[in-house]
Design a protein around this motif. Sequence first.
Motif, mmCIF file in Angstrom:
data_model
loop_
_atom_site.group_PDB
_atom_site.id
_atom_site.type_symbol
_atom_site.label_atom_id
_atom_site.label_comp_id
_atom_site.label_asym_id
_atom_site.label_seq_id
_atom_site.Cartn_x
_atom_site.Cartn_y
_atom_site.Cartn_z
ATOM 1 N N GLU A 118 0.931 -1.063 -0.142
ATOM 2 C CA GLU A 118 -0.148 0.036 -0.112
ATOM 3 C C GLU A 118 0.915 1.200 0.029
ATOM 4 O O GLU A 118 1.698 1.269 0.726
ATOM 5 N N ILE A 119 0.598 2.180 -1.042
ATOM 6 C CA ILE A 119 1.296 3.326 -0.931
ATOM 7 C C ILE A 119 0.325 4.574 -1.057
ATOM 8 O O ILE A 119 -0.449 4.588 -1.971
ATOM 9 N N GLY A 120 0.175 5.199 0.058
ATOM 10 C CA GLY A 120 -0.776 6.234 0.257
ATOM 11 C C GLY A 120 -2.153 5.385 0.258
ATOM 12 O O GLY A 120 -2.314 4.642 1.259
ATOM 13 N N ASN A 121 -3.063 5.818 -0.759
ATOM 14 C CA ASN A 121 -4.479 5.194 -0.425
ATOM 15 C C ASN A 121 -4.466 4.109 -1.520
ATOM 16 O O ASN A 121 -5.733 3.383 -1.749
ATOM 17 N N ASN A 122 -3.463 3.945 -2.366
ATOM 18 C CA ASN A 122 -3.640 2.790 -3.329
ATOM 19 C C ASN A 122 -2.939 1.704 -2.999
ATOM 20 O O ASN A 122 -1.902 1.624 -2.329
ATOM 21 N N THR A 123 -3.474 0.583 -3.290
ATOM 22 C CA THR A 123 -2.703 -0.935 -3.174
ATOM 23 C C THR A 123 -2.211 -1.333 -4.509
ATOM 24 O O THR A 123 -3.187 -1.389 -5.614
ATOM 25 N N TYR A 124 -1.138 -1.839 -4.547
ATOM 26 C CA TYR A 124 -0.616 -2.056 -5.862
ATOM 27 C C TYR A 124 0.040 -3.560 -5.668
ATOM 28 O O TYR A 124 0.179 -4.345 -4.647
ATOM 29 N N ARG A 125 -0.055 -4.304 -6.733
ATOM 30 C CA ARG A 125 0.301 -5.883 -6.871
ATOM 31 C C ARG A 125 2.065 -5.591 -7.139
ATOM 32 O O ARG A 125 2.251 -4.799 -8.007
ATOM 33 N N ILE A 126 2.661 -6.255 -6.407
ATOM 34 C CA ILE A 126 4.044 -6.349 -6.446
ATOM 35 C C ILE A 126 4.321 -7.384 -7.527
ATOM 36 O O ILE A 126 4.100 -8.814 -7.142
ATOM 37 N N LEU A 127 5.225 -7.135 -8.570
ATOM 38 C CA LEU A 127 5.501 -8.051 -9.605
ATOM 39 C C LEU A 127 6.985 -7.963 -9.591
ATOM 40 O O LEU A 127 7.771 -7.055 -9.884
ATOM 41 N N GLY A 128 7.867 -9.263 -9.116
ATOM 42 C CA GLY A 128 9.190 -9.243 -9.231
ATOM 43 C C GLY A 128 9.735 -9.624 -10.306
ATOM 44 O O GLY A 128 9.614 -10.682 -10.907
ATOM 45 N N ILE A 129 10.637 -8.690 -10.732
ATOM 46 C CA ILE A 129 11.287 -8.891 -12.398
ATOM 47 C C ILE A 129 12.492 -9.527 -12.047
ATOM 48 O O ILE A 129 13.133 -9.331 -10.810
ATOM 49 N N SER A 130 13.096 -10.235 -12.794
ATOM 50 C CA SER A 130 14.622 -10.861 -12.687
ATOM 51 C C SER A 130 15.517 -9.950 -12.051
ATOM 52 O O SER A 130 15.481 -8.450 -12.442
ATOM 53 N N GLY A 131 16.482 -10.299 -11.316
ATOM 54 C CA GLY A 131 17.191 -9.296 -10.473
ATOM 55 C C GLY A 131 16.709 -8.430 -9.502
ATOM 56 O O GLY A 131 15.880 -9.017 -8.791
ATOM 57 N N GLN A 132 16.954 -7.147 -9.377
ATOM 58 C CA GLN A 132 16.517 -6.568 -8.388
ATOM 59 C C GLN A 132 15.145 -5.734 -8.656
ATOM 60 O O GLN A 132 14.910 -4.719 -8.029
ATOM 61 N N LYS A 133 14.709 -5.888 -9.998
ATOM 62 C CA LYS A 133 13.775 -5.008 -10.614
ATOM 63 C C LYS A 133 12.263 -5.372 -9.920
ATOM 64 O O LYS A 133 11.952 -6.566 -9.481
ATOM 65 N N VAL A 134 11.615 -4.370 -9.464
ATOM 66 C CA VAL A 134 10.158 -4.617 -8.950
ATOM 67 C C VAL A 134 9.190 -3.627 -9.646
ATOM 68 O O VAL A 134 9.690 -2.476 -9.737
ATOM 69 N N ASP A 135 8.070 -4.183 -9.970
ATOM 70 C CA ASP A 135 6.952 -3.239 -10.538
ATOM 71 C C ASP A 135 5.941 -3.459 -9.635
ATOM 72 O O ASP A 135 5.386 -4.335 -9.359
ATOM 73 N N LEU A 136 5.446 -2.184 -9.356
ATOM 74 C CA LEU A 136 3.997 -2.062 -8.622
ATOM 75 C C LEU A 136 2.885 -1.786 -9.705
ATOM 76 O O LEU A 136 3.148 -0.720 -10.451
ATOM 77 N N VAL A 137 1.973 -2.686 -9.762
ATOM 78 C CA VAL A 137 0.895 -2.564 -10.670
ATOM 79 C C VAL A 137 -0.476 -2.347 -10.066
ATOM 80 O O VAL A 137 -0.738 -3.305 -9.130
ATOM 81 N N GLN A 138 -1.281 -1.261 -10.499
ATOM 82 C CA GLN A 138 -2.407 -1.263 -9.826
ATOM 83 C C GLN A 138 -3.361 -1.150 -11.098
ATOM 84 O O GLN A 138 -3.527 -0.511 -12.027
#
Lengths: 232, 160
Positions: B121-141
């Motif tokens: 959760e960031i602020g009022n938004n809930t994001y799905r965490i997608l772990g990409i290869s390595g250190q990369k992370v994408d938060l998707v709403q």
Amino acid sequence: MRQFPADTNDLFLPQGCFMMKTADACIYPYPVGNTTLRRLADELERRGFNGAVAVGIPAGCTVGNVRFLSGAEITANSVKSCRDALRNAPKADIVMVHAGDAALNRTILGNVSLHILRGIYHTDKRAFDHVSARMAADRGVAVDIDLSRIIRESGPRRQRALERYREIGRLSQKYEFMLTISSGGHSLTDLRSTRAFSLLGKVAGLDEEQVCEALATPAALMSPARAAEVIG
Amino acid sequence: MRPLPPTQRPNWRYIAAEMVPQWCPASARDMHYAILGCEASLFGDSTAAAMRTSVISCDRGVVIIRCIRGTEPDVETVLATVTNVEGAPVALHPFATSGTIHGLKKKITPRPLPSDEGNCEIGNNTYRILGISGQKVDLVQQGIKQTTALYLNTDDLEDF
């Protein structure tokens, strides 16, 4: 993958610093954009860059093998408001001012200490002429080619941007003022590779040599010779 | 019917392009229409027709595109102008070219699919965490109208 430092000149720089031979002249990291600086550094390195001017970061920094310069972007409709905005803007390595009409551009180039003149794509046909070109060359001001206008826009807007950029390229060859090339990226998906910069630059009427020089310009703008220059 | 002799067949070139973000849910058909649209917009219908571009596959973050030999730089320029597919923001970065699909596939390293690592959760938004290869992370709403994403690294995730 390219190893750093790649040039012998880089060896004389402090540890963690290296010459930016390929730099994106304007990106917007988080919170302005939606990608953090570390992730942008990763992506820029993968795409062949070793530097960038980041708008909105408090100070220049090096993340991994990518050197970020802090940039301040100013939009003004008069020299006075431009100076006020400069005074109020946080201290930045690179000052970028948005272009306006011919009179404003000439006054800004003559009276304001700036590094890059941006936003030529939305100006009038005569806004940046041979007089402005000569002034930019004399003052060591670079003119930015914002590729996001070619990438994102289509139809008349893209045509207009291409027309301006071709004119700027021609004037740059004649009057020898500096060019910069930027992706204007707010997101990871807005970044492009150096190869794409070269291909899009070709569409915008720039030759290979001009693109290479434009990619190295942010480093040239930070050189000590230019810092000692007194304007106004 | 006798097959066309090899000398009379068109000389195809195959281009592999990396899709960013890797998890973009674009189908080959959508990608094909997006590329054709950009092609016609940048070079016009006449040049687009001469390139004869088509999408062979669009899978695991890699798009394979076919075009006529000699038009590769133009196709690469077009790929640089692709910004979205069916409303989803995407960037295409060509990384390999070959005369055969077999040759091209040798240059493609298999990429692991992004792993779903829960929500944040960031602020009022809930994001799905997608772990990409390595250190990369994408938060998707996933919204009703559009998908919003935040692109960061694992170190940034700790800062949030």
